[in-house]
Design a protein around this motif. Structure first.
Motif, PDB file in Angstrom:
ATOM      1  N   TYR A 183      16.569 -42.830  -1.759  1.00 23.30           N
ATOM      2  CA  TYR A 183      15.738 -41.990  -2.876  1.00 23.30           C
ATOM      3  C   TYR A 183      16.077 -40.647  -2.913  1.00 23.30           C
ATOM      4  O   TYR A 183      15.709 -39.997  -2.013  1.00 23.30           O
ATOM      5  N   GLU A 184      16.495 -40.043  -4.054  1.00 18.55           N
ATOM      6  CA  GLU A 184      16.796 -38.725  -4.163  1.00 18.55           C
ATOM      7  C   GLU A 184      15.333 -38.003  -4.459  1.00 18.55           C
ATOM      8  O   GLU A 184      14.444 -38.316  -5.081  1.00 18.55           O
ATOM      9  N   THR A 185      15.297 -36.934  -3.569  1.00 21.58           N
ATOM     10  CA  THR A 185      13.973 -36.168  -3.579  1.00 21.58           C
ATOM     11  C   THR A 185      13.947 -34.774  -4.502  1.00 21.58           C
ATOM     12  O   THR A 185      12.870 -34.276  -4.956  1.00 21.58           O
TER      13      THR A 185
ATOM     14  N   GLU B 190      12.377 -26.207  -3.811  1.00 19.00           N
ATOM     15  CA  GLU B 190      11.262 -27.007  -4.205  1.00 19.00           C
ATOM     16  C   GLU B 190      10.385 -27.332  -3.083  1.00 19.00           C
ATOM     17  O   GLU B 190       9.220 -28.114  -3.343  1.00 19.00           O
ATOM     18  N   GLY B 191      10.741 -27.525  -1.867  1.00 21.43           N
ATOM     19  CA  GLY B 191       9.952 -27.883  -0.704  1.00 21.43           C
ATOM     20  C   GLY B 191      10.337 -29.626  -0.465  1.00 21.43           C
ATOM     21  O   GLY B 191       9.762 -29.964   0.630  1.00 21.43           O
ATOM     22  N   ASN B 192      10.847 -30.147  -1.143  1.00 20.70           N
ATOM     23  CA  ASN B 192      11.334 -31.794  -0.953  1.00 20.70           C
ATOM     24  C   ASN B 192      12.324 -31.518   0.296  1.00 20.70           C
ATOM     25  O   ASN B 192      12.117 -32.622   1.285  1.00 20.70           O
ATOM     26  N   GLY B 193      13.122 -30.624   0.440  1.00 20.67           N
ATOM     27  CA  GLY B 193      13.941 -30.446   1.640  1.00 20.67           C
ATOM     28  C   GLY B 193      13.023 -30.572   2.973  1.00 20.67           C
ATOM     29  O   GLY B 193      13.196 -31.143   4.034  1.00 20.67           O
ATOM     30  N   ARG B 194      12.207 -29.747   2.938  1.00 18.72           N
ATOM     31  CA  ARG B 194      11.167 -29.450   4.082  1.00 18.72           C
ATOM     32  C   ARG B 194      10.591 -30.662   4.400  1.00 18.72           C
ATOM     33  O   ARG B 194      10.517 -30.930   5.739  1.00 18.72           O
TER      34      ARG B 194
END
Length: 503
Positions: free
Chosen positions: A143-145, A238-242
């Motif tokens: 799933y890409e975030t 975006e914070g998705n990486g975190r």
């Protein structure tokens, strides 16, 4: 999917047209051109403003270039140091010579956890090797975030920009994708979803939240790897990486070997230049760094960490004294946003996950120039030099483009899979070879050059406005330059001859 998937080396498919044909179709798409023009002009203007705030930008640019060149010259030493540091911190390092090996390593690591889902941080390296498709064939769903990557994945599309993969989509198209596809991947889009940015972002946030909370395995790339400590760095907005880096119990990072830097002191330079060159920010909203693993169930970060170091043509590129500067790239995408060719043709025409000027020099080196699309990429440029001017690590892209054009036309010795091989000249360039050899002869015989210039000036009223034969491809969209009334040498001799020591 059947057979062995080897990612970028077999992408684009054999039927992908050469760049001129693909670009011609893209240029005819008015919606695409409008989307690209609006986005690239906006990013370009914001970047220029952010860079202008830094009084020592030229010095930072030169520092970044020197750090990268030093690291590439001693890459063997720093990669070994990186492996030792990552291992000492509790991680495990895997070496992948090509896309197939990297994919098999990642799939085996995910299967060992017993999971069938992974959440992903935006990663060019995993796109390069086709990891998502390989995992799907192995029964694992990725799933890409990242918001733009989510749009591309839901739309069964391909990225068209390094920083903004869905730059070719407008808000209305994104709304329709969310409405039609989100339910197939998890939480459906809210009823009555409009195309306002806030509603689209909220729909994506709700859709992804459940995936973050249940994911046991995360997959990432990295912007940088620090050899002295084994620290990996991801910068994002975006914070998705975190979320992907801290919530899953197992983290697998696939990173190109050129992403290593020697020390924290070196990293400081790029944390100034990358945000300004990419998102036009003084610093990224989220700069995540991790070193090894955590042994606490309550602490953030993975309890198991695997680093997959990817070659996939990089050491072959390193062997090219001119082309190796492409490995300095920090994936900021500034070159795409100023390129007049990319702005009109878009990213899909390049047939690679690396579009734009950097893709035009990186893809033919990683994949070779054997395919029609890769042989055409060095010509996907006007050689205006705007890409070089904005590059934060001073990659002379026009120089490499000309170098690769020579390789396509003349052939010669290159390194492929660690071995020296001799390339034959590409088909369809006989007229170009003849023209270049004629020009070389003329420039090395001044008398003949002078006679030819005078003859061209005296017959200039008879010159056609377009070229015949193969030259028609060049002059089909432009007029031939007008020949002056007299050559420069004759003008200089007539007006300045004998003066100020001129001869």
């Amino acid at each position: 999917m059947s057979g062995t998937f080897v990612g970028m080396p077999v992408f684009p498919p054999p039927t992908h047209p050469a760049f001129p044909e693909a670009a011609r179709e893209a240029v005819g798409n008015r919606t695409l051109r409008g989307n690209l023009r609006n986005a690239t002009h906006t990013i370009r203007a914001k970047r220029a403003k952010a860079v202008s705030e830094v009084s020592d930008w030229a010095e930072l640019r030169e520092a970044g270039k020197r750090i990268k060149d030093h690291t590439l010259r001693h890459l063997d030493r720093y990669l070994v140091q990186l492996e030792e540091s990552v291992t000492a911190a509790g991680g495990t390092v895997h070496w992948a010579a090509d896309a197939d090996e990297a994919n098999r390593i990642v799939a085996a690591l995910v299967k060992a956890t017993g999971e069938t889902e992974v959440v992903k941080v935006k990663s060019m390296a995993t796109q390069e090797i086709g990891l998502n498709e390989f995992l799907e064939a192995e029964g694992i769903r990725a799933y890409e975030t990242d918001l733009a990557e989510l749009i591309v994945q839901l739309g069964k599309d391909r990225p068209s920009h390094i920083l903004v993969p869905a730059i070719h989509r407008n808000r209305g198209e994104i709304r329709d994708i969310f409405r039609g596809e989100m339910k197939e991947w998890g939480r459906p889009a809210p009823e009555g979803l409009t195309d306002t940015p806030a509603e689209l972002a909220e729909a994506a946030r709700l859709h992804l939240r459940e995936k973050f909370l249940r994911a046991k395995v995360g997959v990432s790339g990295a912007n940088f790897m620090v050899a002295e400590t084994g620290t990996l760095v991801v910068v994002e907005s975006e914070g998705n990486g975190r979320m992907c880096l801290t919530l899953p119990e197992t983290l697998i990072s696939v990173v190109g070997i050129e992403k290593v830097v020697p020390s924290w002191r070196d990293l400081e330079v790029f944390l100034q230049t990358l945000p300004r060159s990419s998102t036009a920010e003084r610093m990224n909203p989220y700069t995540s760094m991790w070193t090894g693993t955590t042994d606490s169930e309550t602490a953030d970060g993975p309890r198991t960490f695997h680093l997959v170091l990817l070659d996939n043509g990089r050491t072959d590129t390193l062997a090219d004294e001119v082309g190796r500067q492409a490995l300095r790239c920090i994936r900021c995408s500034a070159c795409l946003n100023v390129c007049p060719v990319y702005e009109r043709a878009g990213g899909h025409a390049y047939g690679s996950v690396y579009p734009g000027p950097i893709g035009a020099i990186l893809s033919p080196q990683l994949r070779g120039t054997g395919s029609e699309i890769d042989a055409s990429l060095p010509y996907a440029s006007s050689l205006c030099g705007a890409c070089y001017e904005v590059c934060p690590v001073a990659i002379d892209i026009p120089e490499v483009l000309v170098h690769l054009r020579e390789r396509v036309v003349e052939g010669g010795t290159v390194t492929r899979e660690g071995n020296k091989v001799v390339l034959q000249p590409a088909k369809g360039h006989a007229a170009e070879r003849a023209a270049m050899r004629a020009a070389r002869w003329a420039f090395t015989h001044p008398g003949a050059l002078r006679t030819g210039q005078r003859l061209a000036s005296r017959t200039r009223r008879l010159h056609p406005r377009t070229l015949p034969g193969p030259g028609r491809a060049w002059s089909g969209t432009r007029d031939l330059p007008a020949v002056p009334e007299e050559p420069f040498r004759d003008w200089w001799q007539r007006t300045r001859g004998g003066k100020d020591g001129a001869k």
